[in-house]
Design an enzyme around this catalytic site. Structure first.
Site, PDB file in Angstrom:
ATOM      1  N   ASP A  21       0.863  -1.178   0.000  1.00 50.09           N
ATOM      2  CA  ASP A  21       0.000   0.000   0.000  1.00 50.09           C
ATOM      3  C   ASP A  21       0.901   1.231   0.000  1.00 50.09           C
ATOM      4  OD1 ASP A  21      -1.756  -2.134   0.656  1.00 50.09           O
ATOM      5  OD2 ASP A  21      -3.049  -0.802   1.809  1.00 50.09           O
TER       6      ASP A  21
ATOM      7  N   LYS B 213      -6.999   3.321  -3.178  1.00 52.02           N
ATOM      8  CA  LYS B 213      -7.344   3.353  -1.755  1.00 52.02           C
ATOM      9  C   LYS B 213      -7.608   4.797  -1.340  1.00 52.02           C
ATOM     10  CE  LYS B 213      -5.234   2.168   2.744  1.00 52.02           C
ATOM     11  NZ  LYS B 213      -4.066   1.513   3.387  1.00 52.02           N
TER      12      LYS B 213
ATOM     13  N   LYS C 251     -10.190   0.266  -2.343  1.00 55.35           N
ATOM     14  CA  LYS C 251     -10.038   0.009  -0.919  1.00 55.35           C
ATOM     15  C   LYS C 251     -10.538   1.227  -0.161  1.00 55.35           C
ATOM     16  CE  LYS C 251      -6.734  -1.164   2.748  1.00 55.35           C
ATOM     17  NZ  LYS C 251      -5.378  -1.676   3.060  1.00 55.35           N
TER      18      LYS C 251
END
Length: 258
Positions: A101, A164, A199
């Protein structure tokens, strides 16, 4: 279907798509061992745990089979140093993480510098070619829907597997308008609609918060997107409420957390 059944369905989706997260500055090995123990619940397992890079090896040792390990890079600041991020991602990969991430250099993008954002994300992608790459846009700071959509397109073009919302370290995390802008980019980007996921992270602590997001994902990407290959929810305290909903007991008091 009644409201309780709808909530239970949302809880089951959230559980199988959950990135159970601990990214506190004071995290210790004991904290991560506890986190990993929570990954297996009476109702099933989470999708992954997300930890600091230094805990990747420990998490891999402690997790149930099938639960993936994610680690963060360029986190939480979203800096501009491409070489530093490249070294960080390479170290994470060497430690055995399955997912990375990485924070977009969102301040650079805000200032009109798309080149740095594009270069940094491409370097991260090349360094984790076999890992799932999630790009954290920090949508609460980008704020503007058009800029969020532009950031989404840059991340997709660089090879992101997931977009995300947030690091969870800024005042504004996931919001429906931000998610809508991200999903709009995924749906409109050639080749992304069937590949790239979203996400949701930052401030999601109750199952009752999730149905509008799940409906948005389903409406934009189709019902097949409500699975961990296309949807993740980054949280820690949300698991308490998931278990309460699925166990039929009272939900615990809301707690602070990622």
């Amino acid at each position: 279907m009644n409201a309780n059944a709808d909530l239970a369905d949302a809880a089951r989706t959230a559980l199988r798509c959950l990135d159970l997260t601990s990214l506190n500055d004071a995290d210790t090995a004991v904290d991560i061992e506890r986190l990993c123990a929570r990954a297996l619940t009476p109702h099933g397992t989470v999708a992954a745990v997300c930890v600091w890079p230094r805990f990747v090896d420990l998490a891999r040792q402690r997790l149930p089979v099938g639960v993936r390990v994610a680690a963060v890079a360029n986190f939480p600041a979203g800096g501009r140093d491409v070489d530093a991020v490249l070294r960080e991602v390479q170290a994470i990969v060497a430690a055995g993480t399955q997912e990375v991430d990485v924070v977009l250099p969102w301040r650079a993008l805000q200032g009109g510098d798309e080149t740095t954002a594009r270069t940094l994300l491409s370097a991260a992608r090349s360094a984790c070619s076999r890992q799932v790459l999630k790009v954290i846009l920090e949508t609460g700071e980008l704020a503007d829907a058009a800029l969020i959509e532009r950031a989404s397109h840059l991340a997709i073009s660089a090879g992101a597997d997931f977009l995300k919302t947030s690091t969870g370290k800024v005042p504004v995390g996931a919001t429906l308008p931000a998610a809508e802008a991200m999903l709009r980019a995924i749906a409109s980007h050639a080749g992304a609609r069937e590949r790239v996921g979203i996400k949701l992270s930052g401030g999601l602590r109750r199952v009752a918060d999730l149905p509008p997001y799940l409906a948005l994902v389903q409406r934009t990407l189709g019902p097949d997107a409500l699975q961990p290959g296309r949807l993740r929810i980054g949280a820690s305290s949300l698991l308490d409420d998931i278990e309460a909903v699925l166990g039929g007991g009272p939900a615990p008091a809301a707690s602070e957390g990622y």
